[in-house]
Write an enzyme that holds these catalytic residues in place. Structure first.
Site, PDB file in Angstrom:
ATOM      1  N   THR A  75     -16.753 -40.147 -11.038  1.00 48.36           N
ATOM      2  CA  THR A  75     -15.897 -41.338 -11.054  1.00 48.36           C
ATOM      3  C   THR A  75     -16.266 -42.285  -9.910  1.00 48.36           C
ATOM      4  OG1 THR A  75     -14.133 -40.083 -12.084  1.00 48.36           O
ATOM      5  CG2 THR A  75     -13.487 -42.121 -10.971  1.00 48.36           C
ATOM      6  N   SER A 205     -22.396 -35.539 -11.374  1.00 46.92           N
ATOM      7  CA  SER A 205     -21.212 -34.847 -10.879  1.00 46.92           C
ATOM      8  C   SER A 205     -21.422 -33.339 -10.952  1.00 46.92           C
ATOM      9  CB  SER A 205     -20.011 -35.266 -11.738  1.00 46.92           C
ATOM     10  OG  SER A 205     -18.892 -34.486 -11.411  1.00 46.92           O
ATOM     11  N   HIS A 207     -19.579 -30.588 -10.890  1.00 46.04           N
ATOM     12  CA  HIS A 207     -18.803 -29.594 -11.647  1.00 46.04           C
ATOM     13  C   HIS A 207     -19.173 -29.538 -13.126  1.00 46.04           C
ATOM     14  CE1 HIS A 207     -15.492 -32.066 -13.652  1.00 46.04           C
ATOM     15  NE2 HIS A 207     -16.002 -32.964 -12.834  1.00 46.04           N
ATOM     16  N   CYS A 330     -10.348 -35.878 -19.796  1.00 45.87           N
ATOM     17  CA  CYS A 330      -9.676 -36.826 -18.918  1.00 45.87           C
ATOM     18  C   CYS A 330      -8.646 -37.633 -19.694  1.00 45.87           C
ATOM     19  CB  CYS A 330     -10.693 -37.760 -18.290  1.00 45.87           C
ATOM     20  SG  CYS A 330     -12.216 -36.941 -17.871  1.00 45.87           S
TER      21      CYS A 330
HETATM   22  N1  PLP Z   1     -18.647 -39.768 -16.610  1.00 44.75           N
HETATM   23  C1  PLP Z   1     -18.690 -38.883 -17.617  1.00 44.75           C
HETATM   24  C2  PLP Z   1     -19.614 -39.122 -18.777  1.00 44.75           C
HETATM   25  C3  PLP Z   1     -17.874 -37.745 -17.592  1.00 44.75           C
HETATM   26  O1  PLP Z   1     -17.921 -36.875 -18.588  1.00 44.75           O
HETATM   27  C4  PLP Z   1     -17.002 -37.560 -16.487  1.00 44.75           C
HETATM   28  C5  PLP Z   1     -16.070 -36.419 -16.452  1.00 44.75           C
HETATM   29  O2  PLP Z   1     -15.554 -35.992 -17.467  1.00 44.75           O
HETATM   30  C6  PLP Z   1     -17.019 -38.510 -15.450  1.00 44.75           C
HETATM   31  C7  PLP Z   1     -17.854 -39.601 -15.551  1.00 44.75           C
HETATM   32  C8  PLP Z   1     -16.153 -38.361 -14.245  1.00 44.75           C
HETATM   33  O3  PLP Z   1     -16.689 -37.391 -13.361  1.00 44.75           O
HETATM   34  P1  PLP Z   1     -15.792 -36.690 -12.267  1.00 44.75           P
HETATM   35  O4  PLP Z   1     -14.919 -35.724 -12.960  1.00 44.75           O
HETATM   36  O5  PLP Z   1     -16.780 -36.005 -11.361  1.00 44.75           O
HETATM   37  O6  PLP Z   1     -15.049 -37.756 -11.545  1.00 44.75           O
END
Ligand code: PLP
Length: 391
Positions: A75, A205, A207, A330
């Site tokens: 994010t 990211s 995780h 999310c």
């Molecule tokens: N972008 C994509 C394509 C994602 O799948 C996600 C998480 O689901 C994110 C961004 C956000 O990443 P983070 O959870 O590390 O903030």
């Protein structure tokens, strides 16, 4: 049902942390607690570990270590790329091109910029979620566009976008190009020196590839102009302030090294399980696959089941010990149908009856057998309860 087994099929939402990664992190949560900016021995150990992790990330991407900036995750990396580039170029241009199926971490900063007078083009996708290079060409706007941002692979439907082609268009027009590669690390080999030489910024990211949560990175090609996002201390060469999450960064470094070691072999193994699950699920009547049949992430499946409410399906699958999601993790808290499925032209009812199953290292062939054993019965039961369904 009532089975105590747990089948984890939500690797796109997050992954377990690889035990080797945890081992690598532990010293930095214990005796090696020093602040990497300090000048004594324990702090130096932290600084060395930090730079070692930067090298690991750079190597995995085919980048230079000086082009890697640690952030708090996907994010933040996406926000930084979008807002940072928009602000840096605002005197010349206030136009951004992105796709209609981006993660909210890109879409919401774009919406925020629209409120400040920027114009954003949200590129359409086809039925399978593919962005067309011609659409990007057509959206370019004189006197200039300040950013093109298109994700490498979609987190809901798994569709892989033609990133090298899109990057080439951006380069030809001198426009910075960002890609959200959060879902592709360890699944598609990346090479920012050759195949992906036209990518200027790339988000990742930890995780999503068996590393810890709350840590990520933004790759910024040397010479790319973007404003800083976090203001404060001089960390990350003065571009991203805040005492570094040393243990997290060490975990990210180890995780990316492990995840990118043998991508082809690993992907083939996951895809084999995925394809058996796909074939089995498609035998359920009134079921269709969302996303591209071939150009998709090796572990991703996304279905629409007619006459089914995704939420009810998730609930019954949870009772059966199967963890998966409807739409993206999310946005699963929001009641509306997925913006990604709607953008592919799916009717809202079909989008509401969607299920995402994402396979990864937590899975074995027995998990596929188990899902194929329980899912048809659950669908049948839910359809029997639907006032619209006639067998
Ligand atoms: N972008 C994509 C394509 C994602 O799948 C996600 C998480 O689901 C994110 C961004 C956000 O990443 P983070 O959870 O590390 O903030």
């Amino acid at each position: 049902m009532g089975d105590s087994r747990l089948v984890y099929l939500d690797h796109a939402a997050t992954t377990f942390t690889n035990p080797e990664v945890v081992e690598a992190m532990l010293p930095f949560l214990k005796e090696r607690f020093g602040n990497p900016s300090s000048l004594y021995a324990p702090a130096r150990a932290a600084r060395i570990a930090l730079e070692n992790a930067r090298e690991q990330v750079a190597k995995a991407l085919g980048a230079g270590p000086e082009e890697i900036y640690f952030t708090s995750g996907g994010t933040e990396s996406d926000n930084w790329a979008v807002l940072g580039t928009a602000y840096a170029g605002r005197k010349q241009s206030r136009h951004i091109i992105t796709s209609s199926i981006e993660h909210h971490a890109v879409l919401h900063p774009c919406k925020y910029l629209e409120k400040q007078g920027f114009e954003v083009t949200y590129l359409p996708v086809d039925r399978e979620g593919v962005v067309y290079p011609e659409e990007v060409e057509a959206a370019l706007r004189p006197p200039g566009t300040s950013l093109i941002s298109v994700m490498y692979a979609n987190n809901e439907i798994g569709t892989i976008e033609p990133i090298p082609e899109l990057g080439k268009i951006a380069r030809e027009h001198g426009i910075p190009f960002h890609t959200d590669a959060v879902q592709v690390i360890g699944k598609i080999p990346l090479d920012l020196k050759r195949k992906h030489a036209d990518v200027d910024m790339l988000s990742l990211s930890s995780h999503k590839f068996y590393g810890p949560k709350g840590i990520g990175a933004l790759y910024i090609r040397e010479g790319t102009k973007l404003d800083n996002y976090m203001h404060g201390g001089g960390q990350e060469r003065g571009r991203r302030a805040g005492t570094e999450n040393v243990a997290g960064i060490v975990g990210l470094g180890k995780a990316i090294e492990l995840a990118t070691r043998d991508i082809e072999k690993h992907s083939a193994k996951i895809q084999k399980m995925r394809d058996r699950l796909l074939a089995g699920i498609l035998e359920i009547p009134l079921t269709s696959l969302n996303g591209h049949p071939e150009k998709r992430l090796p572990g991703n499946l996304n279905f629409s089941f007619e006459f089914i409410e995704g939420e009810a399906l998730l609930l019954l699958l949870d009772q059966a010990g199967v963890c998966c999601s409807a739409g993206s993790a999310c946005s699963s808290g929001s009641p509306g149908p997925s913006h990604v499925l709607l953008a592919t032209g799916l009717a809202p009812e079909a989008a509401r009856g969607s299920l995402r199953l994402t396979l990864g290292d937590a899975n074995r062939e027995e998990d596929v057998d188990y899902v194929l054993e329980v899912l048809p019965g659950i669908i049948k039961k839910l359809r029997a309860m639907s006032p619209f369904y006639r067998p």
